[in-house]
Design an enzyme around this catalytic site. Structure first.
Site, PDB file in Angstrom:
ATOM      1  N   CYS A  14       1.079  -0.828   0.368  1.00  0.00           N
ATOM      2  CA  CYS A  14      -0.057  -0.180  -0.392  1.00  0.00           C
ATOM      3  C   CYS A  14       1.004   1.366  -0.100  1.00  0.00           C
ATOM      4  CB  CYS A  14      -1.257   0.096   1.784  1.00  0.00           C
ATOM      5  SG  CYS A  14       0.215  -0.096   3.084  1.00  0.00           S
ATOM      6  N   HIS A  86       3.441   2.153  11.383  1.00  0.00           N
ATOM      7  CA  HIS A  86       2.823   1.639  12.096  1.00  0.00           C
ATOM      8  C   HIS A  86       2.101   2.993  13.273  1.00  0.00           C
ATOM      9  CE1 HIS A  86       4.615  -1.999  11.033  1.00  0.00           C
ATOM     10  NE2 HIS A  86       2.750  -2.598  11.227  1.00  0.00           N
ATOM     11  N   HIS A 137      -0.199  -4.579  19.615  1.00  0.00           N
ATOM     12  CA  HIS A 137       0.213  -4.260  18.552  1.00  0.00           C
ATOM     13  C   HIS A 137       0.838  -2.941  17.867  1.00  0.00           C
ATOM     14  CE1 HIS A 137      -0.387  -3.272  14.068  1.00  0.00           C
ATOM     15  NE2 HIS A 137      -0.469  -4.580  13.937  1.00  0.00           N
ATOM     16  N   GLU A 139       0.615  -0.145  16.447  1.00  0.00           N
ATOM     17  CA  GLU A 139      -0.710   0.538  16.114  1.00  0.00           C
ATOM     18  C   GLU A 139      -1.403   0.931  16.890  1.00  0.00           C
ATOM     19  OE1 GLU A 139      -2.674   0.305  12.115  1.00  0.00           O
ATOM     20  OE2 GLU A 139      -3.967   2.250  12.680  1.00  0.00           O
ATOM     21  N   THR A 186      -5.862   1.067  11.598  1.00  0.00           N
ATOM     22  CA  THR A 186      -6.355   0.690  10.387  1.00  0.00           C
ATOM     23  C   THR A 186      -7.101  -0.952   9.229  1.00  0.00           C
ATOM     24  OG1 THR A 186      -4.698   1.218  10.274  1.00  0.00           O
ATOM     25  CG2 THR A 186      -5.798   3.231  10.057  1.00  0.00           C
ATOM     26  N   CYS A 216      -8.082   1.452   6.788  1.00  0.00           N
ATOM     27  CA  CYS A 216      -7.972   2.996   5.740  1.00  0.00           C
ATOM     28  C   CYS A 216      -8.436   1.520   3.825  1.00  0.00           C
ATOM     29  CB  CYS A 216      -6.622   2.122   5.710  1.00  0.00           C
ATOM     30  SG  CYS A 216      -5.314   0.837   5.490  1.00  0.00           S
ATOM     31  N   SER A 245      -1.525  -7.657  10.297  1.00  0.00           N
ATOM     32  CA  SER A 245      -2.768  -7.598  10.866  1.00  0.00           C
ATOM     33  C   SER A 245      -3.121  -7.718   9.556  1.00  0.00           C
ATOM     34  CB  SER A 245      -3.297  -6.418  11.897  1.00  0.00           C
ATOM     35  OG  SER A 245      -4.026  -6.821  11.558  1.00  0.00           O
ATOM     36  N   ASN A 246      -3.094  -6.682   8.958  1.00  0.00           N
ATOM     37  CA  ASN A 246      -4.025  -6.648   7.284  1.00  0.00           C
ATOM     38  C   ASN A 246      -4.105  -8.327   7.176  1.00  0.00           C
ATOM     39  OD1 ASN A 246      -2.847  -5.922   4.590  1.00  0.00           O
ATOM     40  ND2 ASN A 246      -1.125  -5.079   6.807  1.00  0.00           N
ATOM     41  N   SER A 287       2.209  -5.219   3.052  1.00  0.00           N
ATOM     42  CA  SER A 287       3.606  -4.701   3.732  1.00  0.00           C
ATOM     43  C   SER A 287       4.090  -6.612   3.085  1.00  0.00           C
ATOM     44  CB  SER A 287       3.834  -4.985   5.481  1.00  0.00           C
ATOM     45  OG  SER A 287       3.209  -6.297   5.714  1.00  0.00           O
TER      46      SER A 287
END
Ligand code: SF4
Length: 333
Positions: A14, A86, A137, A139, A186, A216, A245-246, A287
């Site tokens: 991203c 993050h 985490h 973030e 996010t 996001c 996470s994503n 990532s």
């Protein structure tokens, strides 16, 4: 036998990840004469990216600024720390300033937006309900650190009990139920976050929601593509580190709709996974480098010389500005 591959698009890096990696690469080269660069936390949550930066650019990664003293005994350092995509709790920035070091803040602007909201609502006397993966985490730590006395961590409703430090949205308590705002990490599941917010809204009818939600664009777009492709495939391959996470949300969504395997690289693939399989979906976390996806395709081409690749969708056209180096004694925020 033939195999059809549905390649998710968008997938992989991203804008926040591109910006953060480029910031590290550029700084490592520019500061090479002064010494090695230090990065606070994995710049993005992917081991291949971190190891490449370590090996090709001589970057050191630390999880605690206290580790720097030991590093300094063994290496010449450029006295500059890069903050990861993050984000960081503000206390970390203060510590770096107190050390007299420079910093480069590679926090994704979409994470910074959540930090700003947390500060703003806390200043107005709200309790911030921060929905996230885990208290560990990075973030979540960063956003929580903006207003620790005013923030309560809340688990996604499907993950209640995984981390005892995250409150259950069905039972979470706040000092004033009429002054509550909800913010989120996010990179959560869109559907699970929506449902978690609904539960909170039932409990706190005056709950404030930020004008635009915090999930996001990259998270949403990658999840949408998995949802579109999954019904057409017998197997979904999700390229992600287990601590992204994503990426793990992509894996969960794929697994809820079809058979799915999480892999770090093509080395994890097993030929038996493809027995009786006619169609495979492939996606990668925000990532995960694209060359790892291409390695998987190369592997599949060796197994299935007639491999058919279907790639529909649009690449994102979002770019974030590169962060500047903030010298000691200068306020960057
Ligand atoms: Fe930014 Fe979203 Fe990428 Fe995270 S996943 S770095 S919030 S664009």
């Amino acid at each position: 036998m033939s195999l059809r591959v549905y390649l998710a698009k968008p997938r992989g890096f991203c804008a926040g990840v591109v910006m953060a990696i480029q910031a590290v690469e550029k700084a490592a080269l520019e500061l090479a004469d002064e010494g090695d660069l230090v990065v606070y936390h994995s710049i993005v949550h992917n081991d291949v990216v971190v190891n490449r930066l370590r090996e090709q650019y001589g970057v050191h990664f630390v999880e605690d600024l206290a580790e720097i003293a030991e590093l300094e005994r063994r290496h010449k350092l450029a006295r500059t720390v890069v903050f990861s995509a993050h984000g960081i709790p503000p206390q970390v920035r203060e510590q770096v300033r107190a050390m007299g070091w420079s910093y480069i803040d590679a926090t994704c602007p979409l994470v910074t937006k959540v930090h700003t909201e947390a500060r703003r609502y806390a200043e107005q006397g709200y309790t911030v309900l921060l929905i996230g993966d885990s208290a560990d985490h990075q973030e979540v730590k960063g956003t929580y650190g903006e207003a620790p006395g005013h923030t309560v961590l809340v688990a996604v409703h499907t993950h209640v009990g995984r981390d005892p430090r995250m409150a259950d949205p069905r039972t979470v308590r706040v000092p004033d139920p009429d002054r509550v705002v909800v913010l989120t990490q996010t990179t959560l599941s869109v559907d699970d976050t929506d449902r978690t917010i609904e539960i909170l809204k039932e409990r706190f009818p005056n709950l404030v929601l930020p004008s635009r939600d915090d999930l996001c664009y990259a998270t949403k777009n990658r999840q949408d593509q998995v949802g579109r492709i999954a019904p057409q495939v017998d197997l979904f391959l999700v390229l992600t580190s287990s601590y992204s996470s994503n990426g793990m949300r992509l894996y969960e969504i794929a697994r809820s709709m079809t058979r799915a395997e999480r892999i770090d690289t093509a080395a994890d693939l097993r030929p038996e996974w493809f027995e009786g399989v006619g169609a495979v979906g492939i996606t990668s976390a925000a990532s995960t480098p694209e060359d790892l996806v291409q390695d998987v395709l190369a592997y599949l081409r060796r197994l299935f010389p007639d491999l058919e690749v279907v790639e529909e969708g649009e690449w994102e056209r979002i770019h974030f500005r590169e962060p500047a180096r903030v010298p000691p004694g200068v306020s960057g925020v």
